[in-house]
Scaffold this motif. Structure first.
Motif, short mmCIF file in Angstrom:
data_model
loop_
_atom_site.label_atom_id
_atom_site.label_comp_id
_atom_site.label_asym_id
_atom_site.label_seq_id
_atom_site.Cartn_x
_atom_site.Cartn_y
_atom_site.Cartn_z
N LEU A 280 0.83 -1.21 0.00
CA LEU A 280 0.00 0.00 0.00
C LEU A 280 0.86 1.25 0.00
CD1 LEU A 280 -2.88 -0.93 2.50
CD2 LEU A 280 -2.90 -0.96 0.00
N TYR A 281 1.95 1.21 0.76
CA TYR A 281 2.83 2.38 0.79
C TYR A 281 3.36 2.69 -0.63
CZ TYR A 281 6.77 5.39 1.16
OH TYR A 281 7.64 6.42 0.93
N ARG A 282 3.84 1.66 -1.31
CA ARG A 282 4.40 1.88 -2.67
C ARG A 282 3.33 2.40 -3.62
NH1 ARG A 282 7.10 -2.95 -1.41
NH2 ARG A 282 5.51 -4.13 -2.52
N ILE A 283 2.14 1.82 -3.54
CA ILE A 283 1.06 2.23 -4.44
C ILE A 283 0.68 3.70 -4.20
CG2 ILE A 283 -1.40 1.92 -4.93
CD1 ILE A 283 -0.97 -1.10 -4.53
N PHE A 284 0.46 4.06 -2.94
CA PHE A 284 0.04 5.44 -2.65
C PHE A 284 1.18 6.43 -2.83
CE2 PHE A 284 -3.58 3.33 -0.55
CZ PHE A 284 -4.60 4.05 -1.16
N SER A 285 2.39 5.97 -2.55
CA SER A 285 3.53 6.85 -2.74
C SER A 285 3.68 7.18 -4.24
CB SER A 285 4.79 6.16 -2.21
OG SER A 285 5.88 7.01 -2.31
N ALA A 286 3.44 6.18 -5.09
CA ALA A 286 3.48 6.42 -6.53
C ALA A 286 2.43 7.45 -6.92
CB ALA A 286 3.26 5.10 -7.29
N ILE A 287 1.24 7.30 -6.34
CA ILE A 287 0.15 8.22 -6.66
C ILE A 287 0.48 9.65 -6.24
CG2 ILE A 287 -2.22 8.81 -5.98
CD1 ILE A 287 -2.88 5.85 -6.30
N THR A 288 1.13 9.80 -5.07
CA THR A 288 1.47 11.15 -4.63
C THR A 288 2.48 11.79 -5.58
OG1 THR A 288 3.31 10.46 -3.22
CG2 THR A 288 1.15 10.58 -2.19
N ALA A 289 3.26 10.95 -6.25
CA ALA A 289 4.26 11.46 -7.19
C ALA A 289 3.71 11.49 -8.62
CB ALA A 289 5.52 10.61 -7.12
N SER A 290 2.39 11.35 -8.76
CA SER A 290 1.73 11.33 -10.07
C SER A 290 2.27 10.25 -11.00
CB SER A 290 1.84 12.69 -10.77
OG SER A 290 1.35 13.69 -9.93
N ARG A 291 2.69 9.14 -10.40
CA ARG A 291 3.11 8.00 -11.20
C ARG A 291 2.04 6.91 -11.09
NH1 ARG A 291 6.81 5.38 -8.62
NH2 ARG A 291 7.30 6.82 -6.93
N ALA A 292 1.98 6.04 -12.11
CA ALA A 292 1.06 4.90 -12.02
C ALA A 292 1.68 3.87 -11.09
CB ALA A 292 0.86 4.30 -13.40
N PRO A 293 0.88 3.26 -10.22
CA PRO A 293 1.43 2.21 -9.35
C PRO A 293 2.01 1.06 -10.19
CG PRO A 293 -0.80 2.81 -8.67
CD PRO A 293 -0.54 3.49 -9.98
N ALA A 294 3.00 0.40 -9.66
CA ALA A 294 3.61 -0.73 -10.38
C ALA A 294 2.60 -1.86 -10.53
CB ALA A 294 4.84 -1.22 -9.62
N ASP A 295 2.62 -2.51 -11.69
CA ASP A 295 1.70 -3.63 -11.94
C ASP A 295 1.84 -4.70 -10.86
OD1 ASP A 295 0.72 -2.42 -14.16
OD2 ASP A 295 1.96 -3.55 -15.58
N SER A 296 3.09 -4.99 -10.48
CA SER A 296 3.31 -6.05 -9.49
C SER A 296 2.66 -5.69 -8.15
CB SER A 296 4.80 -6.30 -9.32
OG SER A 296 5.46 -5.08 -9.03
N ASP A 297 2.69 -4.41 -7.80
CA ASP A 297 2.06 -3.99 -6.53
C ASP A 297 0.55 -4.13 -6.61
OD1 ASP A 297 4.47 -3.43 -5.31
OD2 ASP A 297 4.50 -1.35 -6.02
#
Ligand SMILES: [Zn+2]
Length: 220
Positions: free
Chosen positions: A85-102
């Motif tokens: 969840l941290y990686r997914i939301f952290s990606a979102i805060t940086a306007s990146r798409a979450p990693a598929d694996s996550d």
């Protein structure tokens, strides 16, 4: 339920259950700031966030005591979910798409949680409830999974922020009126940053003074 004197008091400034859960590791560079170390920590988090009903905590604690291996596995699952969840939301805060694996890992955990959702009559209303007659040790993760799935698919996901403090990885939902919240909390990171700015200004002033007194020469 009475307050457990021994359990960590979780800071719930994330504004949403799934973000508060991601924040149970304060500083990802430092293992000593991880507040999910025992299965009982997961129960304490669930109790403090109101995710446990009735004597569910006692029953789960009893099961965990009777099967430490299963409790350790549930805790490991919780920590994996948290980092996911941290990686997914952290990606979102940086306007990146979450990693598929996550996302795949999150998706793999959703069916079990959602298969436990029931509509229940409570005081004349129908509410969502969790069916867990078998008291699985993973039950505290279900509301977190649901919270994450709901936030990820809502407009509010655009208001998820990562604290601007150095070495602070806290996530929060920015509900400030002008969307300008920068810190997990003003008391911790906000004040630290202010102190740093103050210190920087001071040392620049000191340097200026040193320069001007050096440039001023030694008269006399
Ligand atoms: Zn912070």
């Amino acid at each position: 339920m009475e307050e457990d004197q021994h359990s960590h008091s979780f800071d719930l400034s994330g504004g949403v259950l799934c973000l508060d859960f991601a924040n149970t590791w304060s500083d990802r560079g430092r293992p000593d700031t991880d507040h999910l170390r025992e299965y009982s920590d997961l129960l304490a988090f669930a109790r403090q966030t109101g995710a446990l009903r009735g004597n569910e905590e006692d029953r789960l604690a009893g099961r965990a005591a009777g099967d430490p291996q299963a409790a350790a596995a549930a805790l490991a699952q919780a920590c994996d979910l948290r980092e996911d969840l941290y990686r997914i939301f952290s990606a979102i805060t940086a306007s990146r798409a979450p990693a598929d694996s996550d996302l795949e890992r999150l998706n793999a955990a959703l069916p079990e949680a959602f298969s436990r959702l029931r509509l229940q009559s409570r005081g004349g209303d129908l509410v969502w409830a969790w069916a867990a007659p078998d008291d699985p040790l993973e039950a505290p993760l279900w509301p977190i999974l649901r919270s994450a799935a709901e936030l990820l698919t809502s407009e509010e996901r655009k208001q998820v922020r990562e604290c601007a403090g150095t070495a602070c990885t806290w996530l929060f939902l920015d509900r400030s009126r002008n969307r300008s919240r920068r810190w997990c909390s003003m008391e911790s990171c906000g004040n630290r940053a202010k102190a740093r700015r103050h210190y920087r200004r001071r040392s620049e002033t000191d340097k200026d003074q040193a320069r001007s007194s050096a440039g001023g020469g030694t008269s006399g």
